[in-house]
Design an enzyme around this catalytic site. Structure first.
Site, short mmCIF file in Angstrom:
data_model
loop_
_atom_site.label_atom_id
_atom_site.label_comp_id
_atom_site.label_asym_id
_atom_site.label_seq_id
_atom_site.Cartn_x
_atom_site.Cartn_y
_atom_site.Cartn_z
N GLY A 1 0.78 -1.23 0.00
CA GLY A 1 0.00 0.00 0.00
C GLY A 1 0.81 1.28 0.00
O GLY A 1 0.39 2.29 -0.55
N GLU B 1 4.52 4.41 5.88
CA GLU B 1 3.31 3.57 5.96
C GLU B 1 2.15 4.25 5.25
O GLU B 1 2.08 5.48 5.19
CB GLU B 1 2.92 3.36 7.43
CG GLU B 1 3.12 1.97 7.96
CD GLU B 1 2.25 0.89 7.35
OE1 GLU B 1 1.79 1.01 6.20
OE2 GLU B 1 2.05 -0.12 8.04
N ASP B 2 1.22 3.44 4.72
CA ASP B 2 0.03 4.01 4.09
C ASP B 2 -0.97 4.49 5.13
O ASP B 2 -1.39 5.64 5.12
CB ASP B 2 -0.61 2.99 3.12
CG ASP B 2 -0.81 1.60 3.75
OD1 ASP B 2 -0.58 1.43 4.97
OD2 ASP B 2 -1.21 0.68 3.02
N ASP C 1 -3.78 2.00 11.63
CA ASP C 1 -5.11 1.66 12.13
C ASP C 1 -4.99 1.37 13.63
O ASP C 1 -5.02 2.29 14.43
CB ASP C 1 -5.60 0.45 11.31
CG ASP C 1 -7.03 0.10 11.58
OD1 ASP C 1 -7.90 0.95 11.42
OD2 ASP C 1 -7.29 -1.06 11.96
N LYS D 1 -5.95 6.55 11.71
CA LYS D 1 -7.31 6.48 12.27
C LYS D 1 -7.17 6.53 13.78
O LYS D 1 -7.12 5.48 14.44
CB LYS D 1 -7.97 5.14 11.92
CG LYS D 1 -8.42 4.97 10.51
CD LYS D 1 -9.13 3.61 10.38
CE LYS D 1 -9.29 3.23 8.96
NZ LYS D 1 -9.78 1.85 8.81
N PHE E 1 -13.68 2.27 6.62
CA PHE E 1 -12.71 1.61 5.74
C PHE E 1 -12.48 2.48 4.51
O PHE E 1 -13.41 2.79 3.78
CB PHE E 1 -13.18 0.21 5.35
CG PHE E 1 -12.04 -0.59 4.81
CD1 PHE E 1 -11.10 -1.13 5.68
CD2 PHE E 1 -11.86 -0.76 3.45
CE1 PHE E 1 -10.00 -1.82 5.19
CE2 PHE E 1 -10.76 -1.45 2.96
CZ PHE E 1 -9.83 -1.98 3.84
N VAL E 2 -11.24 2.88 4.32
CA VAL E 2 -10.92 3.80 3.22
C VAL E 2 -10.06 3.11 2.16
O VAL E 2 -9.30 2.19 2.47
CB VAL E 2 -10.24 5.10 3.73
CG1 VAL E 2 -11.16 5.87 4.65
CG2 VAL E 2 -8.92 4.81 4.44
N ARG F 1 -6.55 0.41 -5.56
CA ARG F 1 -5.25 1.03 -5.25
C ARG F 1 -4.97 2.20 -6.20
O ARG F 1 -4.37 3.19 -5.81
CB ARG F 1 -4.11 0.02 -5.39
CG ARG F 1 -4.07 -1.03 -4.30
CD ARG F 1 -2.71 -1.73 -4.33
NE ARG F 1 -2.72 -3.02 -3.66
CZ ARG F 1 -2.57 -3.21 -2.36
NH1 ARG F 1 -2.40 -2.19 -1.56
NH2 ARG F 1 -2.57 -4.42 -1.85
P1 IMP Z 1 -2.63 -1.79 11.96
O1 IMP Z 1 -1.55 -2.73 12.36
O2 IMP Z 1 -3.96 -2.17 12.58
O3 IMP Z 1 -2.30 -0.34 12.23
O4 IMP Z 1 -2.88 -2.01 10.41
C1 IMP Z 1 -2.28 -1.29 9.43
C2 IMP Z 1 -2.56 -1.91 8.08
O5 IMP Z 1 -3.94 -2.31 7.94
C3 IMP Z 1 -2.33 -0.88 6.99
O6 IMP Z 1 -0.99 -0.88 6.55
C4 IMP Z 1 -3.30 -1.34 5.91
O7 IMP Z 1 -2.69 -2.32 5.09
C5 IMP Z 1 -4.44 -1.99 6.66
N1 IMP Z 1 -5.59 -1.08 6.84
C6 IMP Z 1 -6.07 -0.60 8.00
N2 IMP Z 1 -7.13 0.20 7.79
C7 IMP Z 1 -7.33 0.23 6.45
C8 IMP Z 1 -8.29 0.93 5.61
O8 IMP Z 1 -9.19 1.68 6.04
N3 IMP Z 1 -8.16 0.70 4.28
C9 IMP Z 1 -7.20 -0.10 3.73
N4 IMP Z 1 -6.29 -0.75 4.49
C10 IMP Z 1 -6.35 -0.58 5.83
#
Ligand code: IMP
Length: 190
Positions: free
Chosen positions: A47, A102-103, A106, A134, A155-156, A168
């Site tokens: 991403g 990072e993209d 979450d 987020k 969810f984005v 993407r």
């Molecule tokens: P975390 O470990 O929960 O912070 O997850 C991060 C990863 O979850 C990101 O690098 C994304 O690949 C994926 N992710 C979390 N939220 C979204 C969203 O709203 N859209 C798309 N991918 C997401």
């Protein structure tokens, strides 16, 4: 102008112009902070490659790049925080200034893991640039040194972010209509 995938999207959160402006601002800040320092940007596949490519081109100091791929265990709503490195760094980051790119952050569990992973490799420093965050979903304290935008707990997709490998190439950041993933625990790929 017709927006790609428009029928699958509810709200457009950030336009191409807003994204480009913010990325340029972040690039200027990073250029000032890393002037004279050996900087390596470490992008997280898949991403973050869109954001990485744009951000890197807006940086006005010498910089190299590397890529890591990770897989997380657990589902979107009950992510375990256990992360496995599927593709490691190609080059050593010892004595270099690492900027993890990072993209979206979450829960923050993936990023926390990556920060610890990089710190264990004796770099000169470790900082983080994230396009989106987020805040209401964070489960751990995360260090976001450079942040593009905050997004709500929805969810984005777009600008590199996918749902089941789609969207993407959408040039904007938008909220995906919940009916698109109805019946799934949000993304099957998380
Ligand atoms: P975390 O470990 O929960 O912070 O997850 C991060 C990863 O979850 C990101 O690098 C994304 O690949 C994926 N992710 C979390 N939220 C979204 C969203 O709203 N859209 C798309 N991918 C997401």
């Amino acid at each position: 102008m017709k927006v790609l995938y428009r029928e699958d999207l509810s709200t457009i959160l950030y336009t191409e112009t807003q994204i480009a402006t913010r990325v340029a601002e972040m690039g200027a800040q990073i250029s000032a902070d890393y002037d004279g320092k050996p900087l390596v940007m470490v992008g997280v596949l898949n991403g973050a490659v869109f954001f990485l490519a744009d951000l890197m081109r807006s940086i006005r100091v010498p910089v190299s790049m590397d890529l890591v791929a990770i897989s997380s265990y657990g589902s979107y709503s009950s992510t375990s925080g256990v992360v496995r490195i599927m593709k490691d760094l190609d080059e050593s980051v010892e004595s270099k200034h690492v900027l993890i790119v990072e993209d979206i952050v979450d829960t923050g569990l993936t990023l926390n893991y990556l920060v610890d992973y990089m710190r264990a490799r004796n770099p000169a420093s470790v900082k983080v640039a994230a396009m989106l965050s987020k805040p209401s979903r964070h489960r751990v304290k995360v260090q976001l040194d450079y942040l593009g935008f905050e997004v709500p707990d929805e969810f984005v997709v777009g600008y590199g972010l996918d749902y089941a490998q789609r969207y993407r190439n959408l040039p904007v950041v938008a909220v995906l209509k919940p009916e698109i993933y109805a019946g799934h625990d949000t993304p099957p790929n998380l």
